[in-house]
Design a protein around this motif. Structure first.
Motif, PDB file in Angstrom:
ATOM      1  N   SER A 110       0.838  -1.197   0.000  1.00 49.86           N
ATOM      2  CA  SER A 110       0.000   0.000   0.000  1.00 49.86           C
ATOM      3  C   SER A 110       0.876   1.252   0.000  1.00 49.86           C
ATOM      4  O   SER A 110       0.509   2.284  -0.555  1.00 49.86           O
ATOM      5  N   LEU A 111       2.049   1.121   0.611  1.00 48.81           N
ATOM      6  CA  LEU A 111       2.978   2.259   0.621  1.00 48.81           C
ATOM      7  C   LEU A 111       3.443   2.556  -0.803  1.00 48.81           C
ATOM      8  O   LEU A 111       3.490   3.700  -1.244  1.00 48.81           O
ATOM      9  N   GLN A 112       3.728   1.456  -1.522  1.00 51.52           N
ATOM     10  CA  GLN A 112       4.125   1.610  -2.915  1.00 51.52           C
ATOM     11  C   GLN A 112       3.032   2.301  -3.713  1.00 51.52           C
ATOM     12  O   GLN A 112       3.282   3.200  -4.506  1.00 51.52           O
ATOM     13  N   GLN A 113       1.801   1.838  -3.432  1.00 53.63           N
ATOM     14  CA  GLN A 113       0.675   2.406  -4.155  1.00 53.63           C
ATOM     15  C   GLN A 113       0.545   3.893  -3.895  1.00 53.63           C
ATOM     16  O   GLN A 113       0.297   4.691  -4.800  1.00 53.63           O
ATOM     17  N   LEU A 114       0.732   4.237  -2.614  1.00 56.39           N
ATOM     18  CA  LEU A 114       0.636   5.643  -2.225  1.00 56.39           C
ATOM     19  C   LEU A 114       1.676   6.466  -2.974  1.00 56.39           C
ATOM     20  O   LEU A 114       1.372   7.507  -3.561  1.00 56.39           O
ATOM     21  N   GLY A 115       2.909   5.943  -2.971  1.00 62.41           N
ATOM     22  CA  GLY A 115       3.971   6.661  -3.667  1.00 62.41           C
ATOM     23  C   GLY A 115       3.683   6.784  -5.143  1.00 62.41           C
ATOM     24  O   GLY A 115       3.835   7.846  -5.740  1.00 62.41           O
ATOM     25  N   HIS A 116       3.194   5.700  -5.714  1.00 64.29           N
ATOM     26  CA  HIS A 116       2.887   5.709  -7.139  1.00 64.29           C
ATOM     27  C   HIS A 116       1.791   6.735  -7.438  1.00 64.29           C
ATOM     28  O   HIS A 116       1.882   7.525  -8.381  1.00 64.29           O
ATOM     29  N   GLY A 117       0.759   6.726  -6.559  1.00 63.39           N
ATOM     30  CA  GLY A 117      -0.344   7.681  -6.743  1.00 63.39           C
ATOM     31  C   GLY A 117       0.148   9.104  -6.683  1.00 63.39           C
ATOM     32  O   GLY A 117      -0.229   9.945  -7.505  1.00 63.39           O
ATOM     33  N   ALA A 118       1.025   9.370  -5.704  1.00 60.01           N
ATOM     34  CA  ALA A 118       1.533  10.737  -5.561  1.00 60.01           C
ATOM     35  C   ALA A 118       2.331  11.140  -6.792  1.00 60.01           C
ATOM     36  O   ALA A 118       2.172  12.244  -7.320  1.00 60.01           O
TER      37      ALA A 118
END
Lengths: 272, 259, 158
Positions: free
Chosen positions: B3-11
């Motif tokens: 989910s952290l990866q996803q957050l970073g990707h989203g940002a």
């Protein structure tokens, strides 16, 4: 005239990657001036991408594409636009401007690029529409046209500026036999009458080989066969023959690359 | 981790879009001067962006003004200050409701239409067709629509406010019996041209830029499928409305507030 | 192409309507016309206390607005507030003994100057000074007076 002397389009070592996918892997193409060259291959081999590369809408990862002596990827935007005025492109959908009538669509490039008086624009548009047999449809809107008619209008528009070459993107796809026949005739007639150079991307083997002077067959990013239609039909490459004859399985696998079938069925799908 | 990866990707995606949107804006601005030679294109777009939004703006303005008249009267009459109704109606409209509500309506009516139109032009290859005809779609398609939006919204907001004041007048003076002279004279003595009306106009110009920018960008950046265009249209309305409300607070604080 | 003219006309109407709306906001809703409308004759009056009167406050007779307050100053010799008003030249038959009072419209409303025409034969003209004035009612004073009179009433009856 000897072969390969007068090439309008020359691609050398053309490579294009889309993300991590390799679309083209160092292909060489020579398209002769005044001839109809067909680029064929199964769906998904990036044939449309090739036209976009020639038209300069996207830049190749490596390699050169010379159109009439100019290297397309190296052109500035202004030079590219000048070059494009001498190229016509027929999109698969026709890409007519839906808020303009048939007449205004054909007049569009003339009005944008020439300062011609409206009287002359009118005469030219009527001539081009007559050439594709749709002068009577000039007041219709694109939404009122059938697919085949839309493509013919788009063709009239593509030749409005009397270009040196036309690129056809899948001109026969989704056409009924009559429209297809009309288009086949139009493309070969226009090529002859206007002295155009035509590049046609297609997977309709029968129609394309009927009018093409030279055919390139692409698969998985490389040129797997080239020659005149007759030469290709007698090709010693099993692959090219499979394509030209349209058999379902052969060197071109029926299956998209996948893991072992039994393994995947037996696994619980816990990778999802 | 995932989910952290996803957050970073989203940002990262969000920043990328933001950057693209700004580069896009500069490209449009660069295309504006050539529009002066193509006034007909601009007029055509003012028609579809402005004139076609006129009816909804007038009707909404009338009702908002009438509601303001009614509510304002009910509140003010308790203090015997119903003569100030005109001031209340006019200030509410000119400072806030005119620019804001007109911009929200504009985002819903014209903004969504712009996004859908441009998105569909992209999906049907009309934009790349133009490029292949050596016509820059930014200049031919986007710039006139952008300028038309920027010019239309302040006019729509002014019409909204004017019609709203008349709606308030109709309810206050016509139906509830507020003194006509007091209605206008109090309004005139308390509404300042520079402070109130010009600030309202500035607000609506800012909103016009932002709403139209979002609309044309979402259309131009849409995934060229029917689902992509419909998502882009929704995004236009949501982002444009939020941007209008958020910016309204910022602008109000700058203009009228002492925060 | 034949509807181009219609489109252009409608756009023209739209733009004109937009500017008309702006013009109406400027002239009818805001105080802009107060600056441009400097015509009229000026009269002044002195008050003990002007309360919340401001520049641009209305001047009216019998509830009809006839002018505006154009400036407010404090006269250090008489220790009075000097209010200058511009009166619409239409209303040029106000007697010289007209009195000026500062009223409040409603309980919390704005303050304005009300004229009460007198009986003189001569009329007010540019530069005249109205001598009969009544100052603004200041709420604290009214309440104070009211309490005071109640208190004195109470002491009388006792």
């Amino acid at each position: 005239m000897t072969d390969k002397q007068d090439n309008l389009v020359e691609a050398r070592g053309l490579t294009f990657h889309f993300g991590s996918r390799v679309i083209f892997d160092g292909i060489d193409l020579d398209l002769q001036r005044g001839k109809i060259t067909a680029i064929m291959g199964p769906s998904g081999t990036g044939k449309t991408t090739l036209l976009r590369l020639i038209g300069g809408q996207i830049k190749p990862t490596a390699g050169t594409i010379h159109v009439d002596g100019q290297n397309v990827p190296g052109l500035s935007r202004r030079e590219l636009f000048e070059l494009r005025k001498r190229m016509g492109m027929l999109f698969q959908s026709g890409a007519l401007l839906t808020d303009l009538s048939v007449f205004d669509n054909v007049a569009f490039p003339l009005r944008e690029h020439t300062g011609l008086p409206e009287m002359m624009v009118r005469d030219l548009v009527l001539m081009k529409l007559e050439a594709v047999g749709l002068r009577g449809a000039q007041r219709l809107m694109p939404s009122e046209l059938s697919g085949g008619m839309a493509r013919r209008v788009a063709l009239a528009r593509a030749i409005a500026l009397d270009p040196m070459m036309i690129m056809y993107d899948e001109p026969f796809t989704g056409q009924d036999p009559i429209s297809m026949g009309v288009l086949v005739k139009l493309i070969s007639d226009l090529n002859e009458v206007l002295g155009l150079t035509s590049i046609m991307v297609s997977h309709d083997v029968a129609e394309a080989s009927q009018i093409a002077d030279y055919i390139y067959v692409l698969s998985q990013g490389i040129v797997v066969g080239q020659g005149t239609p007759d030469e290709l039909r007698d090709s010693d490459s099993e692959w090219v023959r499979q394509f030209m004859e349209g058999t379902p399985d052969g060197p071109v696998p029926f299956h998209y690359p996948a893991g072992d079938y039994a393994d995947e069925l037996l696994s619980r799908g816990d990778r999802r | 981790m995932n989910s952290l990866q996803q957050l970073g990707h989203g940002a990262l995606t969000a920043f990328q879009r933001l950057g693209r949107a700004h580069l896009f804006l500069f490209a449009i601005l660069a295309g504006l001067p050539s529009l002066l030679l193509r006034l007909r294109l601009l007029i055509q777009q003012i028609f579809s962006v402005g004139v076609l939004s006129l009816v909804i703006t007038v009707v909404a303005g009338l009702f908002v003004g009438m509601v303001l008249g009614l509510q304002g009267y009910n509140t003010l009459v308790d203090f015997g200050a119903e003569d100030s109704l005109g001031v209340m109606v006019a200030l509410s409209l000119v400072r806030e409701l005119g620019p804001v509500v007109a911009a929200l309506l504009f985002a819903g009516r014209a903004g969504s239409a712009l996004t859908a139109e441009i998105g569909l032009m992209k999906a049907t290859e009309q934009l790349s067709g133009m490029e292949m005809m050596a016509v820059d779609p930014l200049k031919r398609v986007i710039a006139p629509r952008f300028l038309a939006g920027v010019l239309s919204l302040p006019l729509l907001a002014a019409i909204f406010s004017a019609v709203g004041v008349m709606g308030g007048y109709f309810v206050g003076v016509g139906l509830l019996g507020v003194d006509e002279g007091a209605f206008w004279s109090q309004m005139q003595s308390r509404v300042d041209f520079d402070e109130d009306i010009m600030n309202g106009v500035i607000k609506s110009i800012v909103f016009g830029v932002v709403v139209t920018w979002i609309a044309v960008f979402e259309g131009y950046d849409a995934v060229p499928t029917s689902a992509g265009v419909s998502r882009a249209t929704t995004r236009t309305v949501v982002y444009a409305s939020l941007a209008v409300l958020g910016l309204d607070f910022v602008l109000t604080a700058l203009m009228f507030g002492e925060i | 192409m034949q509807n181009t003219r219609l489109v252009e006309t409608l756009v023209g109407i739209f733009v004109a309507a937009g500017f008309a709306a702006l013009f109406m906001l400027a002239m009818k809703v805001s105080n802009l016309n107060a600056f441009s409308n400097v015509e009229g004759y000026e009269v002044s009056a002195k008050f003990d206390n002007i309360g919340g009167l401001k520049e641009l406050s209305p001047v009216s007779v019998s509830g009809v607005r006839i002018g505006r307050v154009t400036s407010i100053a404090f006269d250090q010799e008489s220790y009075l507030a000097v209010v200058t008003m511009t009166i619409d030249p239409k209303y040029n038959r106000l007697p010289t003994d007209t009195s000026a009072s500062i009223f409040t419209s409603g309980l919390l409303g704005e303050q304005y100057i009300g004229f009460e025409p007198g009986g003189e034969e001569a009329f007010l003209k540019e530069g005249d000074i109205i001598s009969l004035t009544q100052s603004a009612m200041v709420m604290e004073q009214i309440i104070g007076q009211f309490l005071f009179s109640k208190a004195s009433e109470g002491s009388k009856t006792e």
